[in-house]
Write a protein that holds these residues in place. Sequence first.
Motif, PDB file in Angstrom:
ATOM      1  N   GLU A 276      64.671  48.466  23.745  1.00  0.00           N
ATOM      2  CA  GLU A 276      64.403  48.674  25.317  1.00  0.00           C
ATOM      3  C   GLU A 276      65.285  49.821  25.648  1.00  0.00           C
ATOM      4  O   GLU A 276      66.538  50.003  25.213  1.00  0.00           O
ATOM      5  N   LYS A 277      64.982  50.751  26.466  1.00  0.00           N
ATOM      6  CA  LYS A 277      65.416  51.798  27.001  1.00  0.00           C
ATOM      7  C   LYS A 277      65.537  51.958  28.329  1.00  0.00           C
ATOM      8  O   LYS A 277      64.423  51.683  28.903  1.00  0.00           O
ATOM      9  N   SER A 278      66.637  52.319  29.184  1.00  0.00           N
ATOM     10  CA  SER A 278      66.465  52.585  30.503  1.00  0.00           C
ATOM     11  C   SER A 278      66.739  54.194  31.132  1.00  0.00           C
ATOM     12  O   SER A 278      67.751  54.637  30.172  1.00  0.00           O
TER      13      SER A 278
ATOM     14  N   THR B 105      62.632  51.529  32.854  1.00  0.00           N
ATOM     15  CA  THR B 105      62.838  50.816  31.551  1.00  0.00           C
ATOM     16  C   THR B 105      61.528  50.541  30.787  1.00  0.00           C
ATOM     17  O   THR B 105      60.452  50.230  31.345  1.00  0.00           O
TER      18      THR B 105
ATOM     19  N   LYS C 175      60.057  49.176  26.937  1.00  0.00           N
ATOM     20  CA  LYS C 175      60.255  48.089  25.845  1.00  0.00           C
ATOM     21  C   LYS C 175      59.134  48.343  24.748  1.00  0.00           C
ATOM     22  O   LYS C 175      58.086  48.576  25.274  1.00  0.00           O
TER      23      LYS C 175
END
Lengths: 114, 109
Positions: B55-57, B62, B64
Amino acid sequence: EAGVAQSPRYKIIEKRQSVAFWCNPISGHATLYWYQQILGQGPKLLIQFQNNGVVDDSQLPKDRFSAERLKGVDSTLKIQPAKLEDSAVYLCASSLVGFDYEQYFGPGTRLTVT
Amino acid sequence: SQELEQSPQSLIVQEGKNLTINCTSSKTLYGLYWYKQKYGEGLIFLMMLQKGGEEKSHEKITAKLDEKKQQSSLHITASQPSHAGIYLCGAGLGNQFYFGTGTSLTVIP
């Protein structure tokens, strides 16, 4: 850092004429891609170069489309003769090496075939 | 058939609302990219997901990756007019790189 450069930005031609697009990738990027994006769709990969060799051109209509990247830097994509269905935006992208690195896109060339 | 399907095709939301865009692959995903495109312009890289469960923001966006489900989702929190555009997922599948069908987002002030 300079981005991916493309020219021309717009082109209008009649069917059966020929046209060429030019792309200069980001310096140091080994992989160069040409995409065709028809209105309302996602880009479709036409051809992928690694340095001056072709990695994949399975989606390139070879009877009318050709592309080259002679010195492993800039590239040209040609259509000869053009058909109405070739009207699209032609996008050039480059990445460090292959799919494992993000692709950086140029602004595209909008082609209209009448 | 499309290798990468996105849903919904288009979204119109009021500013401040949250939203989610989904991308489903017909093949096993080993990584996935999200890009944004404004009309008449090239694609802008948003983020890359390389591992299942990753998961990246970035700012209010965001993303996933669920490798088992062959899916990725992009979530925007408290949408703003600057988020408007076309969101595209992309992935290398075999020798080809594919983009999804795109999701057009309109944010009403």
